[in-house]
Design an enzyme around this catalytic site. Structure first.
Site, PDB file in Angstrom:
ATOM      1  N   TYR A   1       9.417 -40.093  24.274  1.00  0.00           N
ATOM      2  CA  TYR A   1       9.160 -39.680  22.945  1.00  0.00           C
ATOM      3  C   TYR A   1       8.422 -38.552  22.858  1.00  0.00           C
ATOM      4  CZ  TYR A   1       7.620 -39.639  17.968  1.00  0.00           C
ATOM      5  OH  TYR A   1       7.073 -39.412  16.641  1.00  0.00           O
ATOM      6  N   HIS A   2       8.930 -37.509  21.940  1.00  0.00           N
ATOM      7  CA  HIS A   2       8.148 -36.114  21.802  1.00  0.00           C
ATOM      8  C   HIS A   2       7.130 -36.088  20.637  1.00  0.00           C
ATOM      9  CE1 HIS A   2       7.682 -32.051  21.896  1.00  0.00           C
ATOM     10  NE2 HIS A   2       8.634 -31.807  22.909  1.00  0.00           N
ATOM     11  N   GLY A   3       5.938 -36.221  21.035  1.00  0.00           N
ATOM     12  CA  GLY A   3       4.933 -35.894  19.787  1.00  0.00           C
ATOM     13  C   GLY A   3       5.007 -34.442  19.044  1.00  0.00           C
TER      14      GLY A   3
END
Length: 299
Positions: free
Chosen positions: A89-91
């Site tokens: 998951y890309h913050g």
């Protein structure tokens, strides 16, 4: 004057830490250039000749991770000894991923190659850093070569769009991206999910506005600035791998990543979403994420 001063101070605090991270990244590249010049290194940036420089960089970022976010890494035993594809998951700012790369290298002396958005390669003055840390545009051919050479390769299917337009609800924004699944099938390697707890509480984006969304879709450039940088607790969790299955199609593999039943017996959830559901308060809470820095009961 008091109101103006308070407003300017608030703005400075909100954007100071993200700017500090950018400064440290450029400083890292400068140190690499100095190392290259003084040591007269001409070897391939991915070769072991650069390991001493990589260790110095990793040590710096690991110290930063420990102090500012009390960083923890769980599930390293789930990484295969050979090649594999990490999906994460890309913050808003992928600083957690930088922490992961650093600790992985310090613990295992292992380099994970990273697929990055094309705009990253347009940033001036970072060429050597990107090469030494194994950041690549991530064409199918490049990924297959990296996997054939025994490397781990990481990718965030949501990419910049997920960074800009996801929020404290932690929605995955993968769209129709399934190229990573085809690469995994072609290379006959497992896919491993990964997620960092509280990554959206550490750094956030302003709420989506139609103008900024249209601007991104037309330019593919991230004009929306991140803010935050509070010292919330970060824990990265690496899930159990999805093994290579020669009888599965690309669509089925993407669906399996989305609806696998392989992670801590947490069935019917997406692989990455299962990690989020297990380890993340939704919607995310900055206050709770800060308090977790003092939670000694967590293992």
């Amino acid at each position: 004057m008091v109101i103006v001063s308070l407003t300017m101070s608030a703005i400075l605090v909100v954007f100071l830490v993200p700017l500090t991270i950018l400064f440290f990244i450029y400083l890292t590249n400068i140190l690499l250039l100095i190392y290259k010049r003084n040591s007269e290194v001409k070897a391939d940036p991915l070769s072991e000749v650069w390991d001493s420089a990589r260790k110095t960089i990793a040590s710096f970022w690991d110290i930063y991770a420990r102090i500012w976010h009390g960083y923890e890494l769980h599930g390293v035993e789930n990484l295969p000894e050979g090649p594999g594809i990490l999906v994460y998951y890309h913050g808003a700012i992928p600083i957690d991923y930088l922490y992961f790369l650093s600790r992985l290298f310090l613990w295992k002396k292992r380099l994970c190659l990273s697929v990055a958005d094309h705009f990253v390669f347009r940033l001036p003055g970072l060429k050597l850093l990107l090469e030494v840390t194994g950041v690549m545009p991530g064409t199918r051919e490049e990924c297959l070569i990296a996997l054939k050479n025994g490397h781990l390769v990481s990718i965030s299917p949501g990419g910049v769009r997920e960074a800009l337009f996801s929020d404290e609800s932690y929605q995955l924004m993968w769209g129709n991206r399934k190229g990573f699944a085809q690469v995994a099938l072609d290379a006959k390697v497992p896919i491993i999910p990964m997620y960092t707890q509280n990554v959206r509480e550490g750094y956030r984006m302003f709420k989506e506005r139609r103008f900024f969304r249209q601007l991104y879709e037309s330019t593919r450039l991230p004009f929306t600035p991140p803010y935050g940088g509070l010292p919330v607790k970060f824990r990265t969790y690496i899930g159990e791998p999805i093994p290579y299955d020669p009888n599965i199609t690309t669509e089925e593999l993407v669906e399996k990543v989305c609806k696998g039943n392989f992670l801590f017996s947490f069935q019917t959830k997406t692989a990455v979403q299962a990690l989020i559901s297990k380890h993340q308060t939704i919607p995310g809470s900055i206050w709770k994420a800060l308090l977790e820095r003092f939670d000694k009961r967590h293992k």
